[in-house]
Write a protein that holds these residues in place. Structure first.
Motif, short mmCIF file in Angstrom:
data_model
loop_
_atom_site.label_atom_id
_atom_site.label_comp_id
_atom_site.label_asym_id
_atom_site.label_seq_id
_atom_site.Cartn_x
_atom_site.Cartn_y
_atom_site.Cartn_z
N MET A 1 77.31 30.98 86.39
CA MET A 1 77.34 32.00 86.82
C MET A 1 77.71 33.42 86.91
O MET A 1 77.35 34.79 87.39
N SER A 2 79.06 33.09 87.74
CA SER A 2 80.31 33.87 87.76
C SER A 2 81.02 34.60 86.86
O SER A 2 81.01 33.70 86.05
N THR A 3 81.49 35.81 86.74
CA THR A 3 82.48 35.71 85.45
C THR A 3 84.09 36.51 86.46
O THR A 3 84.04 37.56 87.67
N TYR A 4 84.37 36.66 85.27
CA TYR A 4 85.24 37.29 85.57
C TYR A 4 85.60 38.29 84.19
O TYR A 4 85.43 38.17 83.07
N LYS A 5 86.12 39.78 84.47
CA LYS A 5 86.20 40.76 83.21
C LYS A 5 85.64 40.19 82.11
O LYS A 5 85.54 40.81 81.60
N GLY A 6 83.89 40.36 82.82
CA GLY A 6 82.41 39.82 81.98
C GLY A 6 82.57 38.64 81.33
O GLY A 6 81.54 38.48 80.72
N LYS A 7 83.63 37.91 81.73
CA LYS A 7 83.71 36.46 80.85
C LYS A 7 82.65 35.46 81.44
O LYS A 7 83.58 35.08 83.09
N ALA A 8 82.49 34.82 81.18
CA ALA A 8 81.32 33.69 82.24
C ALA A 8 82.81 32.86 82.82
O ALA A 8 84.02 32.12 82.05
N LEU A 9 82.99 31.89 84.01
CA LEU A 9 83.84 30.99 84.56
C LEU A 9 83.45 30.37 83.22
O LEU A 9 81.81 29.82 83.73
N GLY A 10 84.53 29.20 83.41
CA GLY A 10 84.74 28.04 82.62
C GLY A 10 84.24 27.90 81.67
O GLY A 10 84.83 26.98 80.44
N SER A 11 84.28 29.68 80.67
CA SER A 11 84.98 29.81 79.12
C SER A 11 86.11 30.30 79.04
O SER A 11 86.12 30.67 77.48
N ILE A 12 86.60 30.31 80.13
CA ILE A 12 88.30 30.94 79.13
C ILE A 12 89.44 30.13 78.96
O ILE A 12 90.23 30.41 78.58
N GLY A 13 89.40 29.55 80.00
CA GLY A 13 90.46 28.09 79.46
C GLY A 13 90.30 27.01 78.31
O GLY A 13 89.08 27.59 78.05
N ASP A 14 91.32 26.30 77.53
CA ASP A 14 90.78 25.51 76.97
C ASP A 14 89.13 23.75 77.19
O ASP A 14 88.04 24.52 76.47
N PHE A 15 89.04 23.64 78.35
CA PHE A 15 88.65 23.15 78.97
C PHE A 15 87.86 23.81 80.53
O PHE A 15 87.66 24.93 81.08
N GLY A 16 86.08 23.62 80.45
CA GLY A 16 85.73 24.71 81.86
C GLY A 16 84.64 23.02 82.01
O GLY A 16 84.06 22.53 81.69
N ASN A 17 84.67 23.02 83.59
CA ASN A 17 83.88 22.12 84.64
C ASN A 17 82.56 22.85 85.42
O ASN A 17 83.62 23.18 86.14
N TYR A 18 82.04 22.00 84.73
CA TYR A 18 80.25 22.87 85.92
C TYR A 18 79.60 20.61 87.07
O TYR A 18 79.87 20.00 86.39
N SER A 19 80.28 21.78 88.09
CA SER A 19 78.90 20.72 88.65
C SER A 19 77.17 21.25 88.58
O SER A 19 76.86 22.69 89.05
N PHE A 20 76.38 19.95 88.64
CA PHE A 20 74.87 20.41 89.04
C PHE A 20 74.91 19.40 90.59
O PHE A 20 73.75 19.30 90.62
N HIS A 21 75.99 18.72 91.00
CA HIS A 21 75.36 18.20 91.99
C HIS A 21 74.89 18.64 93.34
O HIS A 21 74.32 20.54 93.16
N GLU A 22 73.68 18.46 94.11
CA GLU A 22 72.88 18.89 95.10
C GLU A 22 73.17 19.88 96.17
O GLU A 22 72.62 20.44 96.14
#
Ligand SMILES: *Cc1c(COP(=O)(O)O)cnc(C)c1O
Length: 378
Positions: free
Chosen positions: A159-180
């Motif tokens: 849910m965070s962004t950099y210059k309007g782009k979602a984090l994880g969507s800028i590099g070749d790969f983006g990694n999210y965590s859904f840990h508790e």
């Protein structure tokens, strides 16, 4: 503890969705809820493909496999991060090269990266600490000029962004965590985000034990077989169902956390103005997700005293990473390039305050009151 550091998010729909999985006997990986979660991430971030995984750790391992990281390769990242950021590459025999962080955001100092690049460097791994973006334009420009991959550790950045782009969507790969411990949870889980189609087909195979089972299920091949090295990175659809209940309420959860963040900020501002503590800084290009609220004490000793004071009053704060280069494994598998000017010093004085969905204002105000007491601020 009366006021805990973290309480895993719960929205109320989780049971209903999990019950549906059980009743429909759809509990293994890549079921209907996994598809819904993937689609939610793709829509939200604009990436070509999102694949739910068993953890952010595993999403990072998949990134390393997809890039074909090999023994002798080098990967640049900050030392102030979770072990998984480094482990994924160490497991493949790579050398991890750390550079210092910026004291204002605790993120990798983008101006130190280029000097650490050698002919063996393969990738840069920015970690978006506290859901506040690294200086991505600079990092992407360096990567482009040197032919390097960029793997965003966006474990904290959903849910965070950099210059309007979602984090994880800028590099070749983006990694999210859904840990508790993260903003949105499925107990244990994560996602691999692929910006474009380059790695999409291979990623699907690697995630399914190196087989083309996904194509088989779509009826595109009549038998499924072993295609490449791979592993089992699919979470059960029951976990995916739990997550979906939270993603459906992502805006509400985000707003609730932002309220806490802003309240901490305004209530603690007077202490900062008096020079007693420091508060977090968010560059203007960044929209963050209130993953964390931290303060910085003068030094390690002062922080130790504050931790004791708060726990003595039934409030649980949390320090954070011990820099990886000073850990036992770090001494063996990593190298700190350049001077450790801020990594150790800043990590020793940072303290995270209770922050979770539905933290009450009363509890938050009590945390603030105890901090004021500790600093004898009236
Ligand atoms: C939580 C976290 C991870 C690991 O996430 P898992 O889903 O538990 O594997 C990796 N990197 C960072 C920066 C994190 O905060």
């Amino acid at each position: 503890m009366r006021i805990n550091f973290n309480v895993p998010p719960y929205t109320g729909k989780e049971f209903e969705y999990i019950k549906e999985c059980v009743e429909n006997q759809k509990i293994c990986g890549d079921g209907p809820y996994t598809a819904k979660d993937n689609e939610w991430i793709e829509k939200k971030t604009g990436v070509h493909k999102a694949l739910l995984t068993t953890s952010c750790t595993h999403a990072t391992e998949m990134s390393a496999i997809l890039m074909d990281i090999k023994e002798g390769d080098e990967v640049i990242m900050p030392s102030y991060t979770f072990v998984s950021t480094a482990n994924a590459f160490v497991l493949r025999g790579a050398k991890v090269v750390f550079v210092d962080i910026r004291p204002d955001t605790m993120n990798i100092d983008e101006n130190l990266i280029e000097k650490a690049i050698t002919p063996r460097t393969r990738a840069i791994v920015p970690v978006h600490y506290a859901g506040v973006a690294c200086e991505m334009d600079t990092i992407m420009d360096i990567a482009k000029r040197h032919g390097l991959y960029v793997v965003e550790d966006a474990a904290q950045g959903v849910m965070s962004t950099y210059k309007g782009k979602a984090l994880g969507s800028i590099g070749d790969f983006g990694n999210y965590s859904f840990h508790e411990t993260k903003n949105y949870s499925m107990g244990e889980g994560g996602a691999l985000l692929l910006r474009d189609e380059t790695f999409a087909d291979d990623a699907v195979i690697i995630r399914e034990k190196g087989t083309n089972r996904t194509l088989y299920k779509l009826g595109k091949v009549d038998k499924y077989s072993w295609i490449s090295p791979g592993s089992s990175y699919l979470p059960s659809d029951m976990n995916a169902a739990y997550l979906y209940a939270q993603l459906q309420m992502a805006d509400e959860i985000n707003e609730d956390r932002m309220d806490h963040y802003n309240r901490y900020m305004s209530e603690l501002k007077p202490l900062e103005e008096k020079g007693l503590i420091e508060l977090p800084y968010v560059p203007k290009e960044c929209v963050h997700n209130a993953h964390m609220f931290y303060i910085k004490c003068k030094d390690f000793e002062e922080r130790k005293g504050l931790i004791e004071y708060l726990t003595g009053h039934d409030i649980l704060p949390a320090s954070h990473y011990v820099p990886l280069h000073s850990s036992k494994a770090g001494l063996k598998y990593t190298e700190f390039f350049g001077e450790d000017r801020y990594t150790t010093k800043e990590s020793e004085r940072l303290l995270r305050l209770p922050m979770y969905y539905r933290l009450t204002n009363d509890d938050l105000d009590e945390v603030v009151m105890r901090i004021r007491e500790y600093y004898r601020f009236t």
